[in-house]
Design a protein around this motif. Structure first.
Motif, PDB file in Angstrom:
ATOM      1  N   LEU A 166      11.384  -1.388   0.488  1.00  0.00           N
ATOM      2  CA  LEU A 166      12.260  -2.171  -0.383  1.00  0.00           C
ATOM      3  C   LEU A 166      11.474  -3.305  -1.050  1.00  0.00           C
ATOM      4  O   LEU A 166      11.628  -3.557  -2.252  1.00  0.00           O
ATOM      5  N   LEU A 167      10.622  -3.997  -0.291  1.00  0.00           N
ATOM      6  CA  LEU A 167       9.795  -5.063  -0.859  1.00  0.00           C
ATOM      7  C   LEU A 167       8.866  -4.512  -1.937  1.00  0.00           C
ATOM      8  O   LEU A 167       8.731  -5.103  -3.019  1.00  0.00           O
ATOM      9  N   ALA A 168       8.219  -3.386  -1.648  1.00  0.00           N
ATOM     10  CA  ALA A 168       7.312  -2.790  -2.622  1.00  0.00           C
ATOM     11  C   ALA A 168       8.058  -2.393  -3.899  1.00  0.00           C
ATOM     12  O   ALA A 168       7.552  -2.557  -5.010  1.00  0.00           O
ATOM     13  N   ARG A 169       9.287  -1.895  -3.734  1.00  0.00           N
ATOM     14  CA  ARG A 169      10.074  -1.493  -4.897  1.00  0.00           C
ATOM     15  C   ARG A 169      10.472  -2.708  -5.741  1.00  0.00           C
ATOM     16  O   ARG A 169      10.512  -2.620  -6.976  1.00  0.00           O
ATOM     17  N   PHE A 170      10.743  -3.819  -5.108  1.00  0.00           N
ATOM     18  CA  PHE A 170      11.016  -5.044  -5.870  1.00  0.00           C
ATOM     19  C   PHE A 170       9.801  -5.425  -6.719  1.00  0.00           C
ATOM     20  O   PHE A 170       9.936  -5.827  -7.881  1.00  0.00           O
ATOM     21  N   VAL A 220      14.373  -1.753  -8.261  1.00  0.00           N
ATOM     22  CA  VAL A 220      13.507  -1.820  -9.435  1.00  0.00           C
ATOM     23  C   VAL A 220      14.301  -2.274 -10.652  1.00  0.00           C
ATOM     24  O   VAL A 220      13.911  -3.201 -11.381  1.00  0.00           O
ATOM     25  N   ALA A 221      15.428  -1.605 -10.882  1.00  0.00           N
ATOM     26  CA  ALA A 221      16.235  -1.933 -12.053  1.00  0.00           C
ATOM     27  C   ALA A 221      16.777  -3.356 -11.994  1.00  0.00           C
ATOM     28  O   ALA A 221      16.904  -4.023 -13.027  1.00  0.00           O
ATOM     29  N   ASN A 274      20.597  -2.964 -20.202  1.00  0.00           N
ATOM     30  CA  ASN A 274      20.434  -1.588 -19.736  1.00  0.00           C
ATOM     31  C   ASN A 274      20.253  -1.510 -18.232  1.00  0.00           C
ATOM     32  O   ASN A 274      20.777  -0.609 -17.567  1.00  0.00           O
ATOM     33  N   ASN A 275      19.509  -2.456 -17.688  1.00  0.00           N
ATOM     34  CA  ASN A 275      19.209  -2.401 -16.261  1.00  0.00           C
ATOM     35  C   ASN A 275      20.333  -2.962 -15.406  1.00  0.00           C
ATOM     36  O   ASN A 275      20.708  -2.352 -14.400  1.00  0.00           O
ATOM     37  N   LEU A 296      21.036   0.926 -15.211  1.00  0.00           N
ATOM     38  CA  LEU A 296      20.025   1.472 -14.309  1.00  0.00           C
ATOM     39  C   LEU A 296      20.116   0.930 -12.890  1.00  0.00           C
ATOM     40  O   LEU A 296      19.818   1.639 -11.925  1.00  0.00           O
ATOM     41  N   ALA A 297      20.526  -0.320 -12.726  1.00  0.00           N
ATOM     42  CA  ALA A 297      20.686  -0.880 -11.382  1.00  0.00           C
ATOM     43  C   ALA A 297      22.063  -0.560 -10.818  1.00  0.00           C
ATOM     44  O   ALA A 297      22.205  -0.139  -9.669  1.00  0.00           O
TER      45      ALA A 297
END
Length: 443
Positions: A118-122, A70-71, A378-379, A383-384
């Protein structure tokens, strides 16, 4: 409807002043609530880490990649999507973003494998990419600069509060209804909120309530279709570049806490998923409270001299560095928890002051893009990178030792912020020169 409003005489507009005072706070409340939804959808994953690890036989690196996906997308897309929002319309952009991340969170609930998740999180990351930057730009556009640090801190705190609710509620739902319902509940909440937001907020209302305070900001306001500052102005001053980088580095450890505290309590304090999520949520709540209080303190300290906001940001980083470094090395006793709590309180306290500095050092016409650049830093840097690095370290040296190393990034953040403070006067002069040049061109 818009034409009838613009045709109202000036004395009628003054007669509606009570509405003008209420509307900015309504916008803040709704954008804040949507930010809660943003982070609830993002961080609910942390609450079900133990369940997914057992059900799908995942490594800590696998779990971290689900969090960092996500990040990563937020970091990559924050700036381009913020640029689009500056031109296409910030309100309509916000609505579309919420619909995308809520739909993707429903996809998480339906995932049957690690790769589907993982795809959904992207896709969740695609929806959330520019929400923080565009949302805070909308809020700052209708409030005076004298309260920007406090408002920025409070708005960003929505991430902490949303994470708290996502982790606590997600763990509770996962234990009683299953982990899929944890994701579904977050998605439904987002869709309800965006419907309310769309009904009460519009581009025209935001434009009518936009304010300018101070000589620079009032000149920076550009009418629709007027001259915009060049995108290159987001990077031409060294002070604002240091603010971007320093912000990303200081958020690294905060992201680690949000992602890994539930697992820390599960593994080292031997709590079940729901209780581990509730315990972690209390520390996330401390972080959110710290964001607000640190922002208020910064506004008071920096009221007479704006450069003092850099000083407060540096102090917050130093406090968190000491408390977290010592806390994670003292075992699992009360003293350890108190120190970790103190570190969590200040872990992102610099975010409000830094966001205020970015707003001070960039032209008003590109504020959403500036906040998008801040979101990118930030990401990508925090965050990432934070959860992923700690997850990879945890597979080799254990989660506890990885958590002990994480606060070291504050040293880099402090160094960059010190440079930014030194370069602040020159950067402010550059913005003033740009504003004067644009004003001359516009005439």
């Amino acid at each position: 409807m818009v034409s009838s409003v613009t045709a109202v005489p000036m004395h009628s507009a003054r007669h509606r002043s009570p509405k003008s005072r209420v509307f900015p706070w309504l916008v803040f409340a709704l954008t804040f609530a949507l930010l809660l939804s943003d982070y609830m959808s993002r961080q609910v994953l942390s609450a079900v880490f133990p369940v997914l690890k057992a059900e799908w036989a995942l490594t800590d690196a696998n779990l971290a990649s689900l969090s960092s996906a996500v990040a990563l997308m937020v970091g990559i897309l924050a700036v381009p999507l913020s640029l689009v929002a500056d031109r296409w319309g910030r309100v309509r952009s916000l609505v579309l973003m919420v619909v995308i991340w809520s739909a993707a969170t429903l996809m998480c609930a339906l995932a049957t494998s690690f790769h589907q998740m993982l795809l959904a999180r992207f896709i969740v990351g695609v929806g959330e990419a520019a929400y923080g930057s565009v949302g805070i730009a909308v809020v700052l556009s209708i409030f005076a600069p004298r309260v920007h640090a406090a408002l920025s801190g409070a708005f960003i705190a929505g991430g902490s509060f949303g994470s708290m609710v996502g982790v606590a509620l997600g763990g509770l739902i996962a234990v009683h209804l299953g982990w899929r319902w944890a994701f579904a509940a977050m998605a439904i909440f987002g869709l309800i909120l965006v419907t309310l937001f769309r009904a009460l907020v519009s581009e025209a209302k935001i434009a009518r309530h936009a304010v300018g305070a101070g000589p620079v900001d009032s000149e920076c306001r550009v009418p629709s279709g007027g001259i915009r500052a060049p995108i290159s102005s987001l990077f031409t001053s060294s002070g604002v570049v240091c603010a971007y980088i320093g912000s990303g580095l200081q958020i690294f450890c905060c992201a680690v806490l949000f992602a890994w505290l539930p697992s820390y309590f599960n593994r080292y304090h031997h709590l079940a998923a729901d209780k581990a999520g509730a315990a972690a949520a209390m520390f996330v709540l401390l972080s959110g409270s710290g964001l607000i209080i640190c922002g208020i303190i910064t506004d008071r300290v920096g009221r007479s001299e704006a450069s003092r906001k850099w000083d407060t940001a540096i102090v917050y980083c130093a406090i968190s560095l000491v408390c977290l470094s010592v806390g994670f090395r003292l075992g699992t006793g009360v003293v350890s928890l108190v120190l970790i709590g103190c570190g969590a309180f200040f872990c992102a306290g610099s975010s409000g002051p830094i966001a205020a500095m970015v707003a001070n050092l960039t032209h008003r016409s590109v504020h959403a893009s500036a906040m998008g650049t801040l979101t990118l830093a930030n990401n990508l840097l925090g965050l990432a990178l934070g959860p992923l690095v700690v997850g990879m370290l945890a597979d080799h040296i254990g989660l506890l030792k990885a958590l002990q190393l994480a606060p070291v990034t504050y040293l880099a953040a402090i160094g960059v912020l010190l440079i930014g403070r030194r370069r602040y006067p020159d950067s402010a002069r550059r913005l003033a020169a740009l504003t004067e040049s644009m004003a001359g061109t516009n005439r």
